[in-house]
Design a protein around this motif. Structure first.
Motif, PDB file in Angstrom:
ATOM      1  N   LYS A  40       0.834  -1.206   0.000  1.00  0.00           N
ATOM      2  CA  LYS A  40       0.000   0.000   0.000  1.00  0.00           C
ATOM      3  C   LYS A  40       0.869   1.257   0.000  1.00  0.00           C
ATOM      4  O   LYS A  40       0.623   2.189  -0.767  1.00  0.00           O
ATOM      5  CB  LYS A  40      -0.914  -0.006   1.223  1.00  0.00           C
ATOM      6  CG  LYS A  40      -1.779   1.225   1.361  1.00  0.00           C
ATOM      7  CD  LYS A  40      -2.577   1.174   2.655  1.00  0.00           C
ATOM      8  CE  LYS A  40      -3.272   2.482   2.937  1.00  0.00           C
ATOM      9  NZ  LYS A  40      -3.948   2.494   4.238  1.00  0.00           N
ATOM     10  N   GLN A  41       1.903   1.279   0.842  1.00  0.00           N
ATOM     11  CA  GLN A  41       2.812   2.428   0.901  1.00  0.00           C
ATOM     12  C   GLN A  41       3.498   2.641  -0.447  1.00  0.00           C
ATOM     13  O   GLN A  41       3.622   3.772  -0.922  1.00  0.00           O
ATOM     14  CB  GLN A  41       3.873   2.216   1.990  1.00  0.00           C
ATOM     15  CG  GLN A  41       3.378   2.455   3.392  1.00  0.00           C
ATOM     16  CD  GLN A  41       2.944   3.890   3.592  1.00  0.00           C
ATOM     17  OE1 GLN A  41       1.760   4.151   3.747  1.00  0.00           O
ATOM     18  NE2 GLN A  41       3.857   4.815   3.573  1.00  0.00           N
ATOM     19  N   GLN A  44       0.977   4.060  -2.884  1.00  0.00           N
ATOM     20  CA  GLN A  44       0.696   5.464  -2.583  1.00  0.00           C
ATOM     21  C   GLN A  44       1.842   6.355  -3.045  1.00  0.00           C
ATOM     22  O   GLN A  44       1.616   7.441  -3.575  1.00  0.00           O
ATOM     23  CB  GLN A  44       0.428   5.652  -1.089  1.00  0.00           C
ATOM     24  CG  GLN A  44      -0.930   5.140  -0.658  1.00  0.00           C
ATOM     25  CD  GLN A  44      -1.170   5.254   0.839  1.00  0.00           C
ATOM     26  OE1 GLN A  44      -0.238   5.179   1.643  1.00  0.00           O
ATOM     27  NE2 GLN A  44      -2.425   5.406   1.215  1.00  0.00           N
ATOM     28  N   ARG A  48       1.664   9.236  -5.911  1.00  0.00           N
ATOM     29  CA  ARG A  48       2.150  10.601  -5.685  1.00  0.00           C
ATOM     30  C   ARG A  48       3.089  11.011  -6.819  1.00  0.00           C
ATOM     31  O   ARG A  48       2.962  12.093  -7.388  1.00  0.00           O
ATOM     32  CB  ARG A  48       2.875  10.697  -4.338  1.00  0.00           C
ATOM     33  CG  ARG A  48       3.384  12.093  -4.000  1.00  0.00           C
ATOM     34  CD  ARG A  48       4.261  12.109  -2.750  1.00  0.00           C
ATOM     35  NE  ARG A  48       5.365  11.178  -2.771  1.00  0.00           N
ATOM     36  CZ  ARG A  48       6.514  11.374  -3.446  1.00  0.00           C
ATOM     37  NH1 ARG A  48       6.688  12.473  -4.149  1.00  0.00           N
ATOM     38  NH2 ARG A  48       7.477  10.478  -3.402  1.00  0.00           N
TER      39      ARG A  48
END
Length: 117
Positions: A40-41, A44, A48
């Motif tokens: 998930k990180q 994300q 970005r």
């Protein structure tokens, strides 16, 4: 009483075994959670980065589209002015040919060959 003690020991062993299985399943689940949180990180961060790239690309496209519109306007204005020059040149040529014809008809010297050259 010995039978009850044996049953109790059996239940205890079974209970410990069940608890150990539950702890193992919980540990596996925790590993999956950590892995998914890491994924998930990463996603994300990728989002970005891609969002920043998209914003820069949109800005670049907007500038280029505006510049292209300026080119289109300049080209259209130049073509229109050029067409007016061509029309004026054509009109001037017609006037000159008419005047030369009038002068030829009047017998003005030097204009006998003006329309043939």
């Amino acid at each position: 009483m010995s039978q009850q003690g044996a049953a109790l020991q059996s239940y205890n062993n079974e209970l410990v075994k069940c608890i150990e299985e539950l702890c193992g399943k919980r540990d596996d689940l925790q590993k999956q959670i950590l892995s998914e949180e890491e994924e998930k990180q990463k996603l994300q961060n990728d989002i970005r980065i891609l969002t920043e790239k998209l914003a820069k690309l949109n800005e670049s496209l907007a500038k280029k589209v505006a510049t292209r519109q300026e080119y289109d306007k300049t080209i259209a204005e130049t073509e229109a002015a050029y067409m007016k020059i061509i029309e004026s040149s054509h009109s001037l040529l017609n006037v000159l040919q008419r005047e030369a014809s009038v002068l030829k008809d009047k017998g003005v010297p030097g204009f006998a060959n003006a329309s043939t050259s």
